[in-house]
Scaffold this motif. Structure first.
Motif: not given
Length: 105
Positions: A91-105
């Motif tokens: 497997p090849v590690t690619l840059p992240p698809y998008e920033l992870e956003t914290p859950d708004a719980d």
């Protein structure tokens, strides 16, 4: 194998792996083993929308440009990716698809 990444806004993330001169892109296998030294395979001859340019073999090394899909909230490392030099299989590690956003719980 040297891969240049071309960031493009798309709804489908990319998974990539390498086995020798073959790449698997989201389950689709493309084998470039038959490409001889000094040859160039034009983008139009590649049956995949993941390629953003030709594939060529120079000095025994495959060189190619792949589309790097990203979401609407992509980080800088995805929007301005560094080229990849692959020396092993798997497997090849690619840059992240998008920033992870914290859950708004």
């Amino acid at each position: 194998m040297q891969i240049t990444l071309s960031p493009t806004r798309r709804d489908t993330p990319l998974t990539l792996s390498r086995t020798g001169d073959a790449l698997t892109l989201n389950g689709e296998v493309l084998d470039f083993t038959p490409l001889p030294e000094g040859a160039t395979l034009p983008r139009e001859a590649i049956a995949s929308d993941w390629f953003a340019g030709p594939v060529e073999r120079v000095g025994g090394t495959l060189r190619l440009t792949l589309v790097l899909p990203h979401g609407a909230n992509a980080p800088q490392e995805t929007l301005f990716p560094a080229p990849l030099t692959l020396t092993g299989n798997g497997p090849v590690t690619l840059p992240p698809y998008e920033l992870e956003t914290p859950d708004a719980d």
